[in-house]
Design a protein around this motif. Structure first.
Motif, PDB file in Angstrom:
ATOM      1  N   ILE A 161      93.231  12.597  75.431  1.00  0.00           N
ATOM      2  CA  ILE A 161      92.011  12.869  74.758  1.00  0.00           C
ATOM      3  C   ILE A 161      91.032  12.023  75.449  1.00  0.00           C
ATOM      4  O   ILE A 161      91.452  11.061  76.350  1.00  0.00           O
ATOM      5  N   ARG A 162      89.758  12.617  75.386  1.00  0.00           N
ATOM      6  CA  ARG A 162      88.616  11.897  76.174  1.00  0.00           C
ATOM      7  C   ARG A 162      88.518  10.549  75.663  1.00  0.00           C
ATOM      8  O   ARG A 162      88.373  10.138  74.457  1.00  0.00           O
ATOM      9  N   VAL A 163      88.284   9.695  76.678  1.00  0.00           N
ATOM     10  CA  VAL A 163      87.838   8.267  76.272  1.00  0.00           C
ATOM     11  C   VAL A 163      86.677   8.102  77.100  1.00  0.00           C
ATOM     12  O   VAL A 163      86.244   7.911  78.215  1.00  0.00           O
ATOM     13  N   ASP A 164      85.538   7.356  76.371  1.00  0.00           N
ATOM     14  CA  ASP A 164      84.273   6.891  76.740  1.00  0.00           C
ATOM     15  C   ASP A 164      84.129   5.547  76.190  1.00  0.00           C
ATOM     16  O   ASP A 164      84.957   4.876  75.653  1.00  0.00           O
ATOM     17  N   PHE A 165      83.120   4.902  77.046  1.00  0.00           N
ATOM     18  CA  PHE A 165      82.818   3.357  76.952  1.00  0.00           C
ATOM     19  C   PHE A 165      81.368   3.229  76.505  1.00  0.00           C
ATOM     20  O   PHE A 165      80.458   3.907  76.926  1.00  0.00           O
ATOM     21  N   SER A 166      81.149   2.462  75.268  1.00  0.00           N
ATOM     22  CA  SER A 166      79.944   2.206  75.023  1.00  0.00           C
ATOM     23  C   SER A 166      79.182   1.218  76.353  1.00  0.00           C
ATOM     24  O   SER A 166      80.037   0.741  77.082  1.00  0.00           O
ATOM     25  N   PRO A 167      77.890   1.051  76.479  1.00  0.00           N
ATOM     26  CA  PRO A 167      77.549   0.358  77.402  1.00  0.00           C
ATOM     27  C   PRO A 167      77.855  -1.044  77.387  1.00  0.00           C
ATOM     28  O   PRO A 167      78.182  -1.685  78.283  1.00  0.00           O
ATOM     29  N   ALA A 193      93.955   7.374  76.181  1.00  0.00           N
ATOM     30  CA  ALA A 193      93.860   8.883  76.362  1.00  0.00           C
ATOM     31  C   ALA A 193      94.996   9.499  75.980  1.00  0.00           C
ATOM     32  O   ALA A 193      94.999  10.585  75.645  1.00  0.00           O
ATOM     33  N   GLN A 194      96.230   8.623  75.549  1.00  0.00           N
ATOM     34  CA  GLN A 194      97.394   9.388  74.943  1.00  0.00           C
ATOM     35  C   GLN A 194      97.311   9.324  73.348  1.00  0.00           C
ATOM     36  O   GLN A 194      98.160   9.821  72.737  1.00  0.00           O
ATOM     37  N   ASP A 195      95.981   8.867  72.717  1.00  0.00           N
ATOM     38  CA  ASP A 195      95.345   9.057  71.375  1.00  0.00           C
ATOM     39  C   ASP A 195      96.659   8.237  70.683  1.00  0.00           C
ATOM     40  O   ASP A 195      97.649   8.816  69.938  1.00  0.00           O
ATOM     41  N   PRO A 196      96.700   6.990  70.583  1.00  0.00           N
ATOM     42  CA  PRO A 196      97.710   6.019  69.930  1.00  0.00           C
ATOM     43  C   PRO A 196      97.931   6.237  68.350  1.00  0.00           C
ATOM     44  O   PRO A 196      99.049   5.992  67.810  1.00  0.00           O
ATOM     45  N   ASN A 202      93.559  11.482  60.057  1.00  0.00           N
ATOM     46  CA  ASN A 202      92.395  12.273  60.401  1.00  0.00           C
ATOM     47  C   ASN A 202      90.923  11.268  60.148  1.00  0.00           C
ATOM     48  O   ASN A 202      90.413  11.236  59.200  1.00  0.00           O
ATOM     49  N   PRO A 203      90.962  10.229  61.144  1.00  0.00           N
ATOM     50  CA  PRO A 203      90.094   9.330  60.924  1.00  0.00           C
ATOM     51  C   PRO A 203      88.567   9.728  60.870  1.00  0.00           C
ATOM     52  O   PRO A 203      88.031  10.605  61.690  1.00  0.00           O
ATOM     53  N   THR A 204      87.731   9.069  60.133  1.00  0.00           N
ATOM     54  CA  THR A 204      86.477   9.466  60.218  1.00  0.00           C
ATOM     55  C   THR A 204      85.504   8.484  61.256  1.00  0.00           C
ATOM     56  O   THR A 204      86.273   7.594  61.693  1.00  0.00           O
ATOM     57  N   TRP A 214      96.196  -8.081  76.923  1.00  0.00           N
ATOM     58  CA  TRP A 214      96.011  -9.640  77.318  1.00  0.00           C
ATOM     59  C   TRP A 214      95.232 -10.471  76.271  1.00  0.00           C
ATOM     60  O   TRP A 214      96.043 -10.418  75.210  1.00  0.00           O
ATOM     61  N   ASP A 215      94.238 -11.083  76.525  1.00  0.00           N
ATOM     62  CA  ASP A 215      93.782 -12.009  75.270  1.00  0.00           C
ATOM     63  C   ASP A 215      92.318 -11.347  74.928  1.00  0.00           C
ATOM     64  O   ASP A 215      91.486 -12.127  74.060  1.00  0.00           O
ATOM     65  N   LEU A 216      92.298  -9.895  74.783  1.00  0.00           N
ATOM     66  CA  LEU A 216      91.341  -9.339  74.293  1.00  0.00           C
ATOM     67  C   LEU A 216      91.823  -8.180  73.158  1.00  0.00           C
ATOM     68  O   LEU A 216      92.591  -7.763  73.238  1.00  0.00           O
ATOM     69  N   ASN A 217      90.732  -8.017  72.009  1.00  0.00           N
ATOM     70  CA  ASN A 217      90.984  -7.040  71.056  1.00  0.00           C
ATOM     71  C   ASN A 217      90.051  -5.917  71.361  1.00  0.00           C
ATOM     72  O   ASN A 217      88.825  -6.032  71.524  1.00  0.00           O
ATOM     73  N   VAL A 218      90.916  -4.901  71.785  1.00  0.00           N
ATOM     74  CA  VAL A 218      89.867  -3.694  72.343  1.00  0.00           C
ATOM     75  C   VAL A 218      89.875  -2.758  71.010  1.00  0.00           C
ATOM     76  O   VAL A 218      90.572  -2.298  70.277  1.00  0.00           O
ATOM     77  N   VAL A 219      88.508  -2.584  70.474  1.00  0.00           N
ATOM     78  CA  VAL A 219      87.889  -2.056  69.537  1.00  0.00           C
ATOM     79  C   VAL A 219      87.229  -0.537  69.823  1.00  0.00           C
ATOM     80  O   VAL A 219      86.595  -0.382  70.787  1.00  0.00           O
ATOM     81  N   TRP A 220      87.828   0.489  68.864  1.00  0.00           N
ATOM     82  CA  TRP A 220      87.432   1.787  69.492  1.00  0.00           C
ATOM     83  C   TRP A 220      87.157   2.612  67.862  1.00  0.00           C
ATOM     84  O   TRP A 220      87.726   2.252  67.051  1.00  0.00           O
ATOM     85  N   HIS A 221      86.578   3.879  68.127  1.00  0.00           N
ATOM     86  CA  HIS A 221      86.439   4.650  67.011  1.00  0.00           C
ATOM     87  C   HIS A 221      86.576   6.143  67.562  1.00  0.00           C
ATOM     88  O   HIS A 221      86.840   6.456  68.748  1.00  0.00           O
ATOM     89  N   TYR A 222      86.601   7.265  66.594  1.00  0.00           N
ATOM     90  CA  TYR A 222      86.685   8.397  67.019  1.00  0.00           C
ATOM     91  C   TYR A 222      85.465   9.223  66.650  1.00  0.00           C
ATOM     92  O   TYR A 222      85.299   9.489  65.316  1.00  0.00           O
ATOM     93  N   PRO A 223      84.350   9.390  67.541  1.00  0.00           N
ATOM     94  CA  PRO A 223      83.302  10.220  67.208  1.00  0.00           C
ATOM     95  C   PRO A 223      83.428  11.698  66.709  1.00  0.00           C
ATOM     96  O   PRO A 223      82.703  12.213  65.920  1.00  0.00           O
ATOM     97  N   SER A 224      84.583  12.088  67.259  1.00  0.00           N
ATOM     98  CA  SER A 224      85.145  13.369  66.963  1.00  0.00           C
ATOM     99  C   SER A 224      86.542  13.421  67.019  1.00  0.00           C
ATOM    100  O   SER A 224      87.231  12.343  67.727  1.00  0.00           O
ATOM    101  N   PRO A 225      87.413  14.353  66.352  1.00  0.00           N
ATOM    102  CA  PRO A 225      88.667  14.438  66.696  1.00  0.00           C
ATOM    103  C   PRO A 225      89.221  14.472  68.261  1.00  0.00           C
ATOM    104  O   PRO A 225      90.362  14.356  68.706  1.00  0.00           O
ATOM    105  N   GLU A 226      88.464  14.776  69.131  1.00  0.00           N
ATOM    106  CA  GLU A 226      88.839  15.101  70.368  1.00  0.00           C
ATOM    107  C   GLU A 226      88.291  14.148  71.285  1.00  0.00           C
ATOM    108  O   GLU A 226      88.300  14.202  72.644  1.00  0.00           O
ATOM    109  N   ARG A 227      87.801  12.898  70.919  1.00  0.00           N
ATOM    110  CA  ARG A 227      87.371  12.056  71.688  1.00  0.00           C
ATOM    111  C   ARG A 227      87.372  10.663  70.904  1.00  0.00           C
ATOM    112  O   ARG A 227      87.353  10.483  69.780  1.00  0.00           O
TER     113      ARG A 227
END
Length: 239
Positions: A161-167, A193-196, A202-204, A214-227
Motif C-alpha cells: 500500500i502507498r505510504v506518504d508522510f505529512s510534512p 506498506a504491508q498494511d498492518p 474498513n477505517p474512516t 524504538w521509543d516513538l509512537n508512529v501515528v497514521w491514518h487511511y485517507p483512502s483504502p489504498e493509501r
C-alpha cells in the motif's frame, strides 16, 4: 530408545529490535530490509569461539520462541486464521506460519551484517524486541534455496500500500532517525506498506492508528483504502 515427552530449551541469545509490540511487525522476514537489530549472545555463547567463522556467512537461520503467544496445550490450535487470507478463512496450523505454534517456536532467515564480540548485527528482522533465540545456524544457499519450490497459498509477496508522510512526520522522522542512527523513514515505510491493520477493517479517514518503534509512537491514518499517511511521531513517555 528414549521416549521422553518433554524437552528443555534455554535461550542462547536475546533479540533487540525496534518492535515494542506485535502490531505492524513484518509478517515475514526480509519484507522490511531496512529494519536492523542485534542478537545479544548469552553465556556461555558470548564467547568468540561460538561464532568463529560466522563472518564468512551472509545470512543466518534463527530459531526463536514466540514468548508473547504461548500455546495452551490443553486447547491446541489445530486451525488458524492467517492474515494473508484476510483473517477470516481458517487453515491448518501446519499449512501456515501463524504465531500460534504447537511448541511456540518460530523460524526466520535474516541478513548477517556484522559479527561483534557477544553480539550479531542483523537486518530484515521480523522479531519482537526481547525475543528469546534458541538456535542460530548458517544459511547454505545451495541447500536452502530450492528453485522448484512452490506455495500456492502465498505464491507472491503481499501487495503493498502507498505510504506518504505529512510534512511534520517527515521532519520528525529525519530528526529521530539521526538520533537513533537508523533509516527511520525507510523502516516506517517498509513496515506500513504491508498494511498492518486487520484485513476485515474498513477505517474512516478520521480513525488513527499507532505503533511503537524504538521509543516513538508512529501515528497514521487511511485517507483512502489504498493509501496510508503518517501524521506524526510522538516520543513514548516512560511514566
Amino acid at each position: 530408545m528414549s521416549s521422553a515427552s518433554h524437552y528443555s530449551l534455554r535461550p542462547i541469545a536475546i533479540a533487540h529490535t525496534p518492535f515494542a509490540e506485535k502490531f505492524a511487525i513484518p509478517r515475514q522476514p526480509s519484507l522490511a530490509p531496512s529494519v536492523q537489530g542485534e542478537l545479544e549472545l548469552l553465556p556461555p555463547y558470548d564467547d568468540a569461539r561460538a561464532v568463529a567463522g560466522l563472518e564468512q556467512v551472509s545470512h543466518i537461520w534463527l530459531t526463536f520462541v514466540f514468548h508473547q503467544t504461548l500455546t495452551n496445550h490443553d486447547k491446541p490450535h489445530l486451525q488458524v486464521r492467517p492474515p494473508r487470507l484476510g483473517g477470516n478463512e481458517k487453515l491448518g496450523v501446519f499449512a501456515s506460519r501463524a504465531t500460534h505454534r504447537p511448541n511456540n517456536l518460530g523460524l526466520s532467515v535474516v541478513e548477517l551484517l556484522e559479527v561483534r564480540p557477544g553480539r550479531l548485527l542483523v537486518g530484515g528482522l521480523d522479531l519482537l524486541d526481547g525475543t528469546p533465540i534458541v538456535d542460530i545456524r548458517p544459511y547454505v544457499p545451495y541447500a536452502d534455496h530450492i528453485t522448484t519450490a512452490k506455495n500456492d497459498i502465498a505464491a507472491a509477496p503481499p501487495p503493498l500500500i502507498r505510504v506518504d508522510f505529512s510534512p511534520t512526520a517527515e521532519q520528525q522522522a529525519q530528526q529521530h532517525g539521526a538520533r537513533l542512527a537508523q533509516p527511520l523513514q525507510q523502516v516506517i515505510t517498509q513496515c506500513l506498506a504491508q498494511d498492518p491493520k486487520p484485513a476485515y477493517q474498513n477505517p474512516t479517514p478520521e480513525r488513527e492508528y499507532g505503533v511503537q518503534l524504538w521509543d516513538l509512537n508512529v501515528v497514521w491514518h487511511y485517507p483512502s483504502p489504498e493509501r496510508i499517511c503518517v501524521l506524526r511521531l510522538e516520543p513514548v513517555s516512560n511514566e
